[in-house]
Write a protein that holds these residues in place. Structure first.
Motif, PDB file in Angstrom:
ATOM      1  N   UNK A  75      29.159  50.487  37.212  1.00 45.80           N
ATOM      2  CA  UNK A  75      29.625  49.272  37.889  1.00 45.80           C
ATOM      3  C   UNK A  75      28.601  48.153  37.727  1.00 45.80           C
ATOM      4  N   UNK A  76      27.302  48.500  37.825  1.00 48.28           N
ATOM      5  CA  UNK A  76      26.259  47.493  37.631  1.00 48.28           C
ATOM      6  C   UNK A  76      26.282  46.903  36.232  1.00 48.28           C
ATOM      7  N   UNK A  77      26.530  47.776  35.228  1.00 43.04           N
ATOM      8  CA  UNK A  77      26.605  47.280  33.858  1.00 43.04           C
ATOM      9  C   UNK A  77      27.817  46.375  33.647  1.00 43.04           C
ATOM     10  N   UNK A  78      28.952  46.769  34.233  1.00 43.67           N
ATOM     11  CA  UNK A  78      30.155  45.935  34.120  1.00 43.67           C
ATOM     12  C   UNK A  78      29.929  44.596  34.820  1.00 43.67           C
ATOM     13  N   UNK A  79      29.211  44.625  35.949  1.00 41.43           N
ATOM     14  CA  UNK A  79      28.935  43.394  36.678  1.00 41.43           C
ATOM     15  C   UNK A  79      28.130  42.417  35.823  1.00 41.43           C
ATOM     16  N   UNK A  80      27.313  42.949  34.914  1.00 41.04           N
ATOM     17  CA  UNK A  80      26.519  42.089  34.043  1.00 41.04           C
ATOM     18  C   UNK A  80      27.355  41.180  33.161  1.00 41.04           C
ATOM     19  N   UNK A  81      28.607  41.548  32.938  1.00 37.94           N
ATOM     20  CA  UNK A  81      29.486  40.713  32.122  1.00 37.94           C
ATOM     21  C   UNK A  81      29.819  39.392  32.803  1.00 37.94           C
ATOM     22  N   UNK A  86      38.445  53.289  37.019  1.00 39.01           N
ATOM     23  CA  UNK A  86      39.625  52.726  36.352  1.00 39.01           C
ATOM     24  C   UNK A  86      40.174  51.542  37.138  1.00 39.01           C
ATOM     25  N   UNK A  87      40.255  51.702  38.466  1.00 36.89           N
ATOM     26  CA  UNK A  87      40.751  50.606  39.304  1.00 36.89           C
ATOM     27  C   UNK A  87      39.808  49.412  39.258  1.00 36.89           C
ATOM     28  N   UNK A  88      38.493  49.674  39.243  1.00 34.59           N
ATOM     29  CA  UNK A  88      37.513  48.584  39.211  1.00 34.59           C
ATOM     30  C   UNK A  88      37.668  47.738  37.951  1.00 34.59           C
ATOM     31  N   UNK A  89      37.774  48.390  36.804  1.00 36.23           N
ATOM     32  CA  UNK A  89      37.912  47.654  35.543  1.00 36.23           C
ATOM     33  C   UNK A  89      39.250  46.917  35.494  1.00 36.23           C
ATOM     34  N   UNK A  90      40.315  47.590  35.938  1.00 36.75           N
ATOM     35  CA  UNK A  90      41.633  46.965  35.894  1.00 36.75           C
ATOM     36  C   UNK A  90      41.701  45.742  36.808  1.00 36.75           C
ATOM     37  N   UNK A  91      41.127  45.841  38.000  1.00 35.46           N
ATOM     38  CA  UNK A  91      41.178  44.716  38.933  1.00 35.46           C
ATOM     39  C   UNK A  91      40.252  43.582  38.505  1.00 35.46           C
ATOM     40  N   UNK A  92      39.133  43.938  37.870  1.00 33.29           N
ATOM     41  CA  UNK A  92      38.166  42.899  37.474  1.00 33.29           C
ATOM     42  C   UNK A  92      38.644  42.102  36.266  1.00 33.29           C
ATOM     43  N   UNK A  93      39.247  42.786  35.294  1.00 35.72           N
ATOM     44  CA  UNK A  93      39.578  42.105  34.038  1.00 35.72           C
ATOM     45  C   UNK A  93      41.074  41.799  33.891  1.00 35.72           C
ATOM     46  N   UNK A  94      41.946  42.773  33.685  1.00 34.24           N
ATOM     47  CA  UNK A  94      43.365  42.403  33.525  1.00 34.24           C
ATOM     48  C   UNK A  94      43.935  41.647  34.726  1.00 34.24           C
TER      49      UNK A  94
END
Length: 476
Positions: free
Chosen positions: A274-280, A421-429
């Motif tokens: 999650x921390x790495x994804x937040x870096x985006x 999966x929910x974190x990525x889906x809610x953050x991006x799509x």
């Protein structure tokens, strides 16, 4: 005595049993929770020193933290397994002295063996970080820290094993006192070696690593001295023939402990990912994430202590073949966790900005944006406080039943298949950005809490709960 009088007397006995269990759990849990907080204070001291040294130094040690805590997970898992076995053996009473001595010896061997691969990886941590795409200069500084701090991994694993022993003996005070004393020791050594005070060379991040390793070594040595000199513990001869490798008991510790280690790795891995994804989403998002996570981690230390107490209380009852007491012990710890995390959730939901303000200088560049986003993330953290408390205490209670493999699978499904999966889906799509990531954490933790609670309710409600039936007193 009439039938109504008998029912009233039974109800009074039942209430007295709940209150007695709550008292016993709290007396065991709160020193363990404070010990957990003392470990966080060690990290906070290092961060404060390195933040004054340079931004790069703080970033380098923060960067190495993910690898370091990942390598500690096997030691944590095996220590939790040892604690569960020790509690059941003590509860059994018959032949418990020799059994506990064998388990502690196996726990020591397990701590050493589990630490060795991690030490090799940390020695080459700079190369690992560069392979992961991190800045070479920061990776180089991180390696200096890791090559110093890794020498504390074995002592820390041995300390955790002894702490599990003291929990099984229902004597959590010595680890607490020693953990608190380690904080100023770490601060003193760090002040001398990081900045070069009192005529010592200024070692920077390497000095912080040496201070951490010294504090870990002190904690083990001090607790070992307490166990060796204590009059009540001396008769157990816990340190007798430590060199003997008991493969049978070591196998039992590994069989029970490795799934716990895997479960912890899954949880650590989730928050690292999650921390790495937040870096985006940029520096503001990373800073806001760090603040919200620090606050949530602080409240988590209390239910973690309750989870450790639940393992002991349930294990003691299982060893004594008292299924009703085991059931009550687990539910008491879960209810106490809800009682604590409920008000914490309310504070985060109602006043997240006030908490975030404690971590930010309003005059600092970007502080306004960071504070606003951190308050939003902390509001979402308030939504998973109850779930986080229930899942960790439920897992602790299940460890008291020596049930660790299904909780590991629950963690894999809940944290990754559902939460990440929910974190990525809610953050991006879905376009929610950083708040979407934390909303995914809410979903994942809710799923894990529900499954852990269901698992505990199902297993603890079964009859015939006795100790000594293989690795699981209750069949899955």
């Amino acid at each position: 005595m009439t039938e109504n009088d008998g029912e009233a007397a039974g109800a009074r006995r039942e209430r007295a049993g709940w209150w007695a269990e709550a008292r016993a759990t709290l007396l065991l849990a709160w020193p363990m929770a404070l010990t957990n907080l003392s470990q966080m204070a060690l990290l906070a001291t290092d961060a404060a020193y390195l933040g004054h040294l340079s931004t790069e130094a703080l970033a380098a040690v923060t960067l190495s933290g993910t690898l370091f805590w990942t390598m500690l997970s096997p030691g944590f898992g095996l220590s939790f397994a040892s604690a569960a076995l020790l509690a059941q053996e003590r509860g059994r009473r018959v032949g418990h002295v020799r059994a506990m001595r064998r388990t502690l010896r196996a726990g020591f061997w397990g701590a050493v063996l589990a630490a060795l691969p991690g030490m090799v990886l940390l020695w080459n941590g700079g190369a690992v970080l560069r392979l992961l795409g991190q800045d070479p200069a920061l990776a180089g500084q991180a390696q200096e820290f890791m090559r110093a701090v890794l020498w504390g991994i074995i002592p820390f694993g041995l300390f955790l094993t002894l702490r599990g022993l003291m929990a099984a003996m229902e004597r959590p005070w010595a680890p607490l006192v020693i953990g608190v004393l380690a904080v100023p020791l770490n601060a003193l050594i760090g002040w001398v070696l990081i900045f070069g005070n009192l005529g010592a060379p200024a070692l920077g991040v390497q000095g912080a690593g040496i201070a951490g390793a010294a504090a870990d070594t002190f904690m083990f040595a001090a607790l070992a001295l307490v166990v060796a000199r204590d009059r009540r513990l001396r008769r157990y001869r816990f340190f007798g023939r430590l060199w003997r490798l008991d493969l049978s008991r070591l196998g039992k510790v590994l069989w029970l402990g490795l799934p716990i280690s895997a479960q912890m790795l899954l949880e650590i891995g989730l928050f690292s990912a999650v921390g790495l994804v937040m870096g985006a989403f940029g520096a503001v998002a990373v800073a806001a994430h760090a603040i919200a996570l620090q606050i949530a981690s602080t409240t988590f230390a209390i239910p973690l202590g309750l989870a450790q107490a639940a393992t002991t209380r349930v294990g003691l009852a299982v060893g004594a073949a008292r299924p009703r007491a085991a059931w009550r012990a687990g539910w008491t710890a879960i209810l106490l966790s809800v009682a604590f995390m409920g008000p914490m959730a309310a504070v985060m939901l109602l006043a997240p900005g006030a908490l975030v303000a404690l971590f930010l200088d309003p005059a600092a560049p970007g502080a306004t944006e960071t504070a606003a986003l951190a308050a939003t993330l902390l509001f979402l953290a308030g939504l998973f406080q109850l779930s986080d408390g229930v899942q960790v205490v439920g897992a602790g209670a299940l460890r008291g039943l020596q049930d660790t493999r299904v909780p590991m699978l629950i963690a894999a499904a809940g944290y990754w298949a559902l939460g990440f999966t929910a974190a990525v889906a809610l953050a991006f799509p879905a376009g929610l950005g950083p708040p979407g990531i934390w909303a995914g954490l809410v979903v994942g933790l809710l799923g894990v809490a529900g499954a852990m609670g269901w698992r505990w309710a199902r297993l603890s409600a079964r009859g015939g709960l006795t100790a000594g039936r293989g690795l699981a007193p209750i069949a899955p």
